[in-house]
Every structure is written in structure tokens, then in C-alpha cells.
Design a protein around this motif. Structure first.
Motif, short mmCIF file in Angstrom:
data_model
loop_
_atom_site.label_atom_id
_atom_site.label_comp_id
_atom_site.label_asym_id
_atom_site.label_seq_id
_atom_site.Cartn_x
_atom_site.Cartn_y
_atom_site.Cartn_z
N SER A 163 21.16 53.89 51.51
CA SER A 163 20.57 53.23 52.68
C SER A 163 20.45 51.74 52.42
N PRO A 164 21.56 51.02 52.33
CA PRO A 164 21.52 49.59 52.01
C PRO A 164 21.01 48.74 53.18
N ASN A 165 20.42 47.60 52.85
CA ASN A 165 19.98 46.65 53.88
C ASN A 165 21.15 45.80 54.38
N HIS A 166 22.10 45.54 53.50
CA HIS A 166 23.29 44.77 53.85
C HIS A 166 24.53 45.50 53.33
N VAL A 167 25.63 45.33 54.02
CA VAL A 167 26.90 45.91 53.59
C VAL A 167 27.98 44.85 53.75
N ALA A 168 28.64 44.50 52.66
CA ALA A 168 29.76 43.56 52.71
C ALA A 168 31.06 44.36 52.82
N VAL A 169 31.85 44.07 53.84
CA VAL A 169 33.10 44.80 54.08
C VAL A 169 34.26 43.81 54.08
N ASP A 170 35.34 44.24 53.44
CA ASP A 170 36.52 43.37 53.41
C ASP A 170 37.75 44.22 53.19
N GLU A 171 38.91 43.57 53.27
CA GLU A 171 40.19 44.23 53.07
C GLU A 171 41.07 43.30 52.25
N THR A 172 41.94 43.86 51.42
CA THR A 172 42.82 43.05 50.61
C THR A 172 44.10 43.82 50.34
N VAL A 173 45.16 43.11 49.98
CA VAL A 173 46.46 43.73 49.72
C VAL A 173 46.51 44.26 48.30
N ILE A 174 46.99 45.50 48.15
CA ILE A 174 47.22 46.13 46.85
C ILE A 174 48.69 46.48 46.75
N GLN A 175 49.31 46.17 45.62
CA GLN A 175 50.73 46.41 45.44
C GLN A 175 50.97 47.76 44.78
N LEU A 176 51.80 48.59 45.40
CA LEU A 176 52.27 49.84 44.83
C LEU A 176 53.78 49.74 44.70
N ASP A 177 54.24 49.45 43.48
CA ASP A 177 55.65 49.16 43.26
C ASP A 177 56.07 48.02 44.19
N ASN A 206 30.35 37.66 48.26
CA ASN A 206 30.98 37.49 46.96
C ASN A 206 31.02 38.80 46.19
N SER A 207 30.12 39.73 46.52
CA SER A 207 30.09 41.00 45.81
C SER A 207 31.38 41.79 46.02
N VAL A 208 31.87 41.83 47.25
CA VAL A 208 33.10 42.57 47.51
C VAL A 208 34.30 41.83 46.94
N GLU A 209 34.27 40.52 46.95
CA GLU A 209 35.35 39.75 46.34
C GLU A 209 35.40 40.00 44.83
N ARG A 210 34.24 40.15 44.22
CA ARG A 210 34.19 40.44 42.80
C ARG A 210 34.85 41.78 42.48
N VAL A 211 34.61 42.78 43.33
CA VAL A 211 35.24 44.09 43.15
C VAL A 211 36.75 43.97 43.29
N PHE A 212 37.20 43.25 44.31
CA PHE A 212 38.64 43.10 44.52
C PHE A 212 39.30 42.41 43.33
N ARG A 213 38.64 41.40 42.78
CA ARG A 213 39.20 40.72 41.61
C ARG A 213 39.36 41.68 40.44
N LYS A 214 38.36 42.54 40.25
CA LYS A 214 38.42 43.50 39.15
C LYS A 214 39.54 44.51 39.36
N VAL A 215 39.67 45.02 40.57
CA VAL A 215 40.73 45.99 40.86
C VAL A 215 42.10 45.36 40.63
N LYS A 216 42.29 44.14 41.11
CA LYS A 216 43.59 43.48 40.96
C LYS A 216 43.86 43.15 39.50
N HIS A 217 42.82 42.82 38.75
CA HIS A 217 42.99 42.58 37.32
C HIS A 217 43.49 43.84 36.63
N ARG A 218 42.93 44.98 37.00
CA ARG A 218 43.35 46.25 36.41
C ARG A 218 44.81 46.56 36.74
N THR A 219 45.20 46.37 38.00
CA THR A 219 46.55 46.72 38.40
C THR A 219 47.59 45.76 37.81
N ILE A 220 47.17 44.54 37.53
CA ILE A 220 48.09 43.58 36.91
C ILE A 220 48.22 43.86 35.41
#
Length: 211
Positions: A77-91, A168-182
């Protein structure tokens, strides 16, 4: 929370009862799943197992992660929710990762990997998010993406345009995901979209317990 408490909590949450006739001790299986989701490549995870005299191949660890069917817990039950979308490369193909994050805790609430970005997909993402969590009274933090604005309006959700700040919280998650895939391209190289989607949910599970 002390780091060892988070580690123990994550291990307790991983259920490997799906494995039959597996000679690997469950503790090592649990720890291998957690280490891979936390940042270790499949190759390095296999090397970790070898230290304990366990000889496994990368595909075995990969299967452990996916068969564990890990995903973020529901009922937040969060007070705020940050929502975003980003490109992920699969091959050679591009997919869109949708993510919702509680900026107060940095926890991932929901993820979804889609082949494109449309109003319908954004609407479905918000519908799934509302089913999993009590977010109707939360303030949604979104950028200028029109499909996200329309989805908030359709679901009657209070939203605010915000480029930085709590988003910035969701951007931080995206950076981590992209770091893993790279760094560890064996995660998404030659992977079906469904497999990548499952891995992202498993990543969200580990992220919430270890951040």
C-alpha cells in the motif's frame, strides 16, 4: 536491517521443492539463485558451486532460477508509485520493460516486458498493478509518456508529471537491469521474451530483499 539478515531472509523465501532427483544441497541451490540474481554471471555461479565440489553447467542454474517462479510479493500500500518504461534488448529485437517502484522503499512493485508500447499495453500494466497492490489512493509519478498519462486517467488514479525527484528510484532500477544485461549477456542472449520476463520478475524479487 543488517546485511546477513537480508541474506537469510532471501534464502528462506526461495522454494526449490520443484527440483526432483537433484543431488545439489538445497542451501547451495538457494544461494546460487540468489547470487545470480544479485549480480553474479551464470559462469561465475557455476564456479562458485565448484568450490563446494558441485559440478553443474550454466543451463542448470538458469533452470533453477526460472523454475523457482520468484516474483515480488503482493499486497503493498505505497503512498507514491513511480512508473516508467524503457527499452530492453533481446538479441536483435527491442522490447519495452514497464516497471512500477515504491520510491519510499525503492521496492519493485510490478514489472512487465512487452514487444511494443501502446495505450492498451499501458492500460493492462496498470490493471495488473492494481490487482496486485492497493494503489488506488497513491500518487503516481510519471514522465511525459502519453500512454502512462492516459492509463492513469482511465483507472482514475492521481498522477503527477515528474522528471526527477522521486522518479529517480525507477531510473535506478532500470540502470541496474541494463547493467546486468550488458555485463552478463547470457541472461538475455538467445532468450525468448517469456524467459526474459520471468527473469525480470525473479530479479525484482531479489532486488526487494537485498537493496
Amino acid at each position: 536491517m543488517p546485511e546477513n539478515d537480508r541474506l537469510s531472509g532471501c534464502l528462506d523465501e526461495i522454494n526449490v521443492d520443484f527440483v526432483e532427483r537433484e543431488a545439489t544441497p538445497q542451501l547451495l541451490m538457494n544461494l546460487s539463485i540468489q547470487l545470480h540474481l544479485s549480480g553474479l554471471s551464470l559462469s561465475d555461479t557455476v564456479s562458485f558451486l565448484e568450490v563446494f565440489g558441485v559440478d553443474r553447467v550454466r543451463s542448470t542454474v538458469h533452470n533453477w532460477v526460472h523454475k523457482a517462479d520468484l516474483q515480488p510479493e503482493s499486497g503493498r500500500s505505497p503512498n507514491h508509485v513511480a512508473v516508467d518504461e524503457t527499452v530492453i534488448q533481446l538479441d536483435d529485437e527491442q522490447y519495452w520493460l514497464y516497471a512500477a517502484v515504491d520510491p519510499d522503499s525503492n521496492d519493485l512493485l510490478h514489472t512487465k516486458l512487452e514487444p511494443t508500447r501502446t495505450n492498451v499495453i499501458a492500460d493492462q500494466f496498470f490493471a495488473e498493478l492494481r490487482e496486485k497492490h492497493d494503489v488506488d489512493d497513491a500518487i503516481f509519478l510519471v514522465d511525459g509518456a502519453v500512454p502512462l498519462h492516459r492509463a492513469c486517467e482511465k483507472h482514475g488514479l492521481d498522477f503527477r508529471y515528474e522528471r526527477h525527484g522521486n522518479r529517480n528510484s525507477v531510473e535506478r532500477v532500470f540502470r541496474k537491469v541494463k547493467h546486468r544485461t550488458i555485463c552478463f549477456s547470457n541472461c538475455f542472449s538467445n532468450a525468448e521474451a517469456e524467459t526474459a520476463d520471468e527473469w525480470l520478475r525473479s530479479f525484482a524479487f531479489a532486488w526487494n530483499l537485498l537493496i
